[in-house]
Design an enzyme around this catalytic site. Structure first.
Site, PDB file in Angstrom:
ATOM      1  N   SER A  19      26.311  16.897 -16.631  1.00 32.26           N
ATOM      2  CA  SER A  19      27.101  17.674 -15.663  1.00 32.26           C
ATOM      3  C   SER A  19      26.911  17.220 -14.232  1.00 32.26           C
ATOM      4  CB  SER A  19      26.688  19.139 -15.715  1.00 32.26           C
ATOM      5  OG  SER A  19      26.894  19.651 -16.993  1.00 32.26           O
TER       6      SER A  19
ATOM      7  N   GLU B 244     -20.622 -21.743   5.692  1.00 33.82           N
ATOM      8  CA  GLU B 244     -20.062 -23.045   5.368  1.00 33.82           C
ATOM      9  C   GLU B 244     -20.062 -24.027   6.538  1.00 33.82           C
ATOM     10  OE1 GLU B 244     -18.853 -24.403   2.668  1.00 33.82           O
ATOM     11  OE2 GLU B 244     -18.562 -22.780   1.238  1.00 33.82           O
TER      12      GLU B 244
END
Ligand code: ZN
Length: 769
Positions: A336, A74
């Site tokens: 339990s 770029e």
């Protein structure tokens, strides 16, 4: 200074001022995708933004390969220019003027960052010039590295993918810094022509562009010829991949307060993946029995941080019911699982020792009559075994002794916030699953205990986010002492797990783990929680809509998952015994209580170092028997010289009845001698008022000379008691309230015996004329 100069200066000043402030402080709105990261920084999951974009929180670094690719493709002079590349700009300007429209970009990466931050502005020449000015301004504000990072984070990568990180995961299923040269090059060419990613003829163009870039990189010597050749051989990715989905429920939980779009969690990537795999494996088995949901939480004891968070079985099968519900904070019946906490609390208060016998006989109070899992009673069971074997009836008696109110307050201190009703509301069923807990609160309570025992720093809350400061809890806030916790964990790690928990053997784990399972009423919830010095693992299995399944128990469904998770964790040494918090006590081997002088066999035990202790063993008693050992006797009914004296282990009658069935060595006391009178030492509720022992009674006679007999009198401490009268072994009748009876004994020696409904008796020997 003349007027013109002044005006020029003012204009320059104004322009300078404008330039200084022309760039918005925030170039980009906050990203809307939320990402969940592991503690290593791996992506565990992502949530698409409301406008349907994959748009991750910006990163401040750019991987080297992508950096080389994007600069080469770029903006070759990126590192040299000040935001605008004059050479490229001049060329573009000439082209654009000739064509009278924008054909050539000539945009530097800096200008493209500006362009990306202004998505709605028109693409005109003045606009472009304006953006060029902004680009120079951006170069003042940010370093080249920061500008590149801004670009990589906000560039479009085709479809709904924005930013390099999202693109790397979407197209290659990997983080950006693990991409190859070919992959980086493909992503570098995409932002310029994002549509190329779509399938079809575009693909050839995309491939051509990528390979051209690879050639350029090779030419510039960034990669060598072989690397280039191999890279060009790599195919383009197929259709976009789904984002990682390792901890869906945690992502959902955290995404609303994620702030910048990133949830920095404390999860461990590999452990989380492993836990997911364990869950998926067990899911297949459970699904066949219509058990569809599961939750697993792994907590590291050293830090109080959550290392694995498996909220539910979402993704294990299509259209799975209830799988979206996060089971980690869900409130469910505890089964339990709270029993060990009660055991610890009672040890700490000196109410029991580990071997203390707890009464296990039928219990009925206000229509509450709990049953043991196997529907039998054992008369008396050591407290340790009550916990190991999770016996219900003795647990209820333990809670009755400790007090439901006190136990609730202890649970509150341990962070069980879902247990928020009064003791009256729960009653004694609190210990059997009457209250609701969540995996999170359960894991946290066991984490507190483990941290306290191993003397680690304590944190008030479990943390799943690394950025949340945690409130520390001081040591003293944990309501159990190290000694009580140690003894509790020892009981929970015992290998002795008979009957209903027989399948524990399947887990044949060589490591020591303290663990407890729980099953709620109607088999709706199967729990298992385990703890080592380094980890707490808590598992829930069931259906999130509450449907129970026959045969689903904590030990058969939740424990196997828990043990498999433990086997994925590094093994830990066992806790060191907190001898500093304990003292040695001599206990009766049979009753587990402090030994009395009569207890024949004793053990020396480490117990909590507190002033209060249970009373010494009351069960070993000295008894006197007749020579044939057929009766209990005493000096009042049997010659002392012929007596045999022995020490016996004697349980109260109701307990003995059940205890004998399981303990074949238990020998009941022989019956009392017919002439036996209750020992003076024992409190006897019956008192004979008349006649007293040894007196001579003279029956009155009527005017006709007939004997009218003599009125004998007795008393009972219970005004409602019934007394049964016997003279010389012959039953005469009963009295209630007023205990008086007129008798006509023949001349001679007689024995009057009174017995009450509970079997208490008293006799008196008298002479009649
Ligand atoms: Zn004893």
């Amino acid at each position: 200074m003349n007027k013109v100069t002044k005006i020029v200066l003012i204009i320059l000043y104004a322009v300078g001022l404008w330039y200084a402030f022309c760039l918005p402080r925030r170039l980009f709105p906050s990203p809307c995708s939320v990402t969940l990261l592991s503690r290593e920084g791996d992506l565990l999951g992502a949530h698409i933004s409301q406008d349907g974009q994959w748009y991750f929180a910006p990163s401040d670094t750019v991987p080297e390969k992508f950096k080389a690719c994007i600069i080469c493709y770029e903006d070759k002079r990126f590192r040299l220019h000040g935001g605008v590349d004059p050479l490229a700009a001049f060329r573009a300007l000439r082209q654009n003027l000739r064509q009278d429209r924008v054909v050539s970009g000539a945009s530097t990466l800096t200008m493209q960052v500006i362009r990306l931050s202004r998505p709605d502005s028109p693409r005109t020449l003045p606009e472009k010039l304006y953006e060029a000015v902004l680009a120079t301004r951006l170069e003042w504000r940010c370093s080249k590295k920061e500008i590149l990072a801004l670009y990589a984070s906000h560039a479009p990568f085709g479809g709904n993918v924005v930013g390099l990180d999202a693109a790397a995961w979407r197209y290659f299923g990997r983080p950006a810094d693990e991409l190859s040269w070919a992959e980086s090059a493909m992503l570098a060419v995409l932002p310029n022509a994002p549509a190329l990613i779509h399938p079809g003829r575009n693909r050839e163009r995309l491939l051509a562009k990528r390979n051209a870039l690879l050639d350029q990189l090779s030419k510039k010597g960034v990669i060598d010829a072989t690397e280039c050749l191999l890279a060009k051989d790599e195919p383009l990715p197929d259709k976009p991949r789904p984002m990682p989905d390792q901890a869906y429920h945690l992502l959902e939980r955290g995404r609303f307060d994620s702030g910048n779009g990133m949830i920095p969690s404390t999860l461990d990537t590999r452990l989380q993946q492993r836990v997911n795999a364990v869950a998926a494996h067990h899911f297949d088995l459970y699904h066949a029995n219509l058990v569809d949901n599961m939750g697993i939480l792994v907590v590291e004891v050293a830090t109080g941080q959550i290392r694995a968070y498996y909220g539910n079985t979402r993704g294990c099968a299509a259209d799975l019911r209830g799988a979206d519900v996060d089971m980690i904070p869900a409130a469910r019946s505890s089964g339990s699982t709270l029993k060990p906490l009660l055991y610890g609390a009672m040890l700490q208060e000196g109410l029991i020792l580990p071997g203390s016998l707890i009464k296990d006989t039928p219990y009925n109070y206000n229509n509450f009559s709990p049953k043991n899992f196997n529907l039998t009673y054992e008369g008396a069971v050591p407290a340790r075994e009550v916990i190991e074997r999770s016996l219900n009836v003795p647990s209820v008696r333990m809670l009755e002794q400790y007090g439901a109110e006190r136990f609730l307050s202890l649970l509150g201190t341990l962070g069980f916030r879902t247990i928020d009703k009064s003791a009256d509301h729960y009653g004694l069923s609190l210990i059997l699953g009457g209250a609701e807990i969540s995996l999170e609160t359960l894991a946290r309570a066991y984490y507190y205990l483990a941290a306290r025992l191993s003397d680690r720093a304590l944190y008030k809350n479990l943390a799943y986010r690394t950025d949340v400061p945690r409130e520390r809890l001081s040591e003293g806030d944990v309501p159990l002492s190290p000694a009580a916790i140690w003894l509790t964990f020892e009981a929970l790690s015992a290998a002795n797990r008979p009957e209903e928990e027989a399948s524990w053997l399947d887990f044949s784990s060589s490591r020591k783990i303290a663990w407890k399972t729980g099953t709620s009423w109607g088999s709706r919830d199967a729990w298992s929680v385990g703890v080592t010095r380094d980890y707490v693992v808590a598992v829930w299995v069931g259906n999130s809509d509450g449907e129970g399944r026959a045969g689903m128990t904590g030990v058969s469904y939740a424990a196997p998952v828990m043990f498999e998770v433990f086997s994925s964790l590094p093994s830990s040494p066992w806790f060191e015994a907190p001898y500093y918090d304990m003292t040695q006590v001599e206990v009766c081997r049979r009753s587990g209580l402090p030994a009395s002088p009569l207890c024949p066999e004793r053990d020396t035990l480490w117990v909590p170092d507190i002033a209060v202790r249970p009373d010494p063993c009351p069960y070993h008693r000295r008894v006197h028997l007749d020579a044939g050992r057929r009766y209990q006797v005493h000096s009042g009914c049997y010659p002392v010289s012929e007596m045999v004296t022995d020490t016996c282990f004697v349980l109260p009658p109701a307990q003995e009845w059940y205890y004998k069935r399981r303990h074949l060595d238990y020998v009941s006391l022989p019956p009392k001698h017919p002439l036996f009178e209750v020992d003076a030492g024992e409190r006897n509720p019956i008192d004979i008022i008349y006649p007293q022992s040894g007196v001579t009674v003279i029956p009155t006679r009527g005017l006709d000379g007939q004997k009218k007999g003599v009125v004998m009198q007795a008393a009972h401490s219970d005004p409602d008691a019934v007394l049964f009268w016997h003279l010389d072994g012959e039953y005469l009748g009963q009295t209630r309230g007023e205990h008086e009876k007129r008798l006509c004994p023949e001349p001679g020696t007689h024995l009057l015996t009174l017995v009450d409904g509970d079997g208490a008796r008293r006799s008196v020997r008298f002479l009649s004329e």
